[in-house]
Design an enzyme around this catalytic site. Structure first.
Site, mmCIF file in Angstrom:
data_model
loop_
_atom_site.group_PDB
_atom_site.id
_atom_site.type_symbol
_atom_site.label_atom_id
_atom_site.label_comp_id
_atom_site.label_asym_id
_atom_site.label_seq_id
_atom_site.Cartn_x
_atom_site.Cartn_y
_atom_site.Cartn_z
ATOM 1 N N CYS A 14 1.125 -1.205 -0.580
ATOM 2 C CA CYS A 14 0.041 -0.193 -0.273
ATOM 3 C C CYS A 14 1.325 1.159 -0.099
ATOM 4 C CB CYS A 14 -1.166 0.029 1.346
ATOM 5 S SG CYS A 14 -0.456 -0.143 3.052
ATOM 6 N N GLN A 15 0.140 2.089 0.238
ATOM 7 C CA GLN A 15 1.246 3.428 0.289
ATOM 8 C C GLN A 15 2.432 3.655 0.802
ATOM 9 O OE1 GLN A 15 1.387 6.119 -1.653
ATOM 10 N NE2 GLN A 15 2.926 6.758 -0.828
#
Length: 399
Positions: free
Chosen positions: A278-279
């Protein structure tokens, strides 16, 4: 309430029971990730049992301590039988030392209670004391007056703290020196971590490092950033699954567990490797990996979380996601009750060494209606009989 007496000791007395030299103290103060200090304590004759909630234990604990496993789910399942020794001492190595007579003292620790007598009848420490008196009646049992809070205040160097939640790029606390060159955040440092030979966890930056992807042999990307990223280089030809979930406690990530598990399993059967990201590689992707480990490796949430934390210290799913993982755990346990709940590794390490997990356990099945993955950008095959049966989930967003 059963009446029993457990004497109290102070923080200094606990410090004297811990076999760490002054040099060890200095090393611990210099590096919270000094695993050797934890190993020394885990092998000592003093066994410290932390009776706080697992998330509190994961955030900060006495070095070498073991977390007593007695959450709401365990209480309901145990009923009138009470806590078992496997719950009181979930670390198999520590439990073996206790039963072999190699533990000279047991120390119960909660958050800040002044004495054992002050505890409520429903407290975890009281339940643990009953179990320990039953199974290890000859080992002296004491209670730490003032709990972890007092010990941490007096001896912070003998406590292990998890890394602070990392800041996302562009947040007010992100350091950006003059010249526009930002400092690499903690979650982007290093590279992806291997959770299984076929499963890696990392950040969005890691997923864009094409040379590293080739070196690691990554063949598929499971993107939980919540947005469609441009795929160039090796990533353009990799199998790909997008899970569009925001990192919000209100977001429903559980509906994507089945699709994610299918995708990872498909790549495992192909002999490939999946990078889940994810980020920041902290909350959303960590949640997906926890769900997979719980299902594939027959882990409880706290076991999976400790294992994951040991591999990537910055992981920290938001509270909403943790609640959904607890519900997922309840589904797994209800579908396939686990006979041996006391196989957790000490200190969050360990885990299966091969593609099918060293334990040789088979994944749990869940009630519901199986559905095939239906993403036009995620072409993979799977055997329904080898996968969990979850309730239907929405199709993965189009690429």
């Amino acid at each position: 309430m059963v009446t029993m007496e457990v004497p109290s000791i102070g923080v200094r007395e606990l410090r004297e029971l811990m076999p760490i030299s002054s040099a060890g103290d200095a090393a611990a103060a210099a590096a919270d990730d000094n695993d050797e200090v934890d190993i020394d304590l885990a092998q000592s004759s003093c066994l410290v049992l932390d009776c706080r909630a697992f998330l509190a234990f994961g955030a900060a604990r006495v070095r070498g301590s073991v977390c007593v496993r007695w959450g709401a789910l365990e209480r309901r399942r145990s009923g009138a039988a009470g806590m078992t020794l496997e719950r009181a001492v979930p670390c198999s190595e520590a439990r073996a030392r206790l039963l072999a007579g190699r533990v000279a003292s047991l120390v119960l620790v909660d958050e800040a209670s002044p004495s054992f007598e002050s505890l409520s009848g429903e407290s975890t420490a009281r339940a643990a004391a009953l179990a320990l008196r039953q199974h290890a009646p000859r080992v002296p049992l004491v209670f730490l007056a003032g709990g972890f809070s007092s010990f941490h205040a007096a001896y912070p160097e003998l406590c292990r703290l998890s890394a602070a939640p990392p800041e996302l790029p562009g947040s007010p606390n992100t350091c950006t020196p003059r010249g526009g060159h930002g400092v690499t955040p903690l979650y982007d440092q290093g590279g992806p971590v291997e959770l299984r030979p076929f499963l890696l966890l990392g950040s969005a930056l890691h997923s864009s490092q094409h040379g590293a992807l080739r070196t690691l042999g990554v063949t598929a990307l499971l993107d939980v950033t919540g947005r469609e990223a441009e795929r160039v280089g090796p990533a353009a030809v990799m199998r790909y699954l997008s899970v569009p979930v925001a990192d919000s406690p209100a977001a429903d990530i559980a509906v994507w567990f089945r699709s994610a598990i299918q995708f990872i399993e498909s790549e495992r059967h192909r002999g490939g490797r999946v990078l889940v990201f994810c980020q920041a590689g902290v909350s959303r992707s960590a949640t997906i990996c926890l769900a997979y480990l719980m299902w594939r490796s027959r882990m409880r949430l706290e076991e999976a979380f400790a294992f994951l934390k040991g591999r990537r210290s910055v992981v920290s799913p938001n509270l909403g996601f943790m609640g959904q993982l607890l519900q997922f755990e309840a589904q797994l346990l209800a579908a396939t009750p686990r006979e041996d709940a006391g196989t957790a590794d000490c200190g969050g390490g360990g885990g299966g060494g091969d593609g099918d997990d060293a334990s040789g356990s088979t994944p749990r099945a869940l009630p519901g209606t199986p559905v095939a993955p239906s993403s036009p950008c995620s072409v993979f095959s799977f055997s329904p009989g080898s996968l969990p049966v979850l309730s239907p989930v929405p199709p993965v967003s189009s690429c």
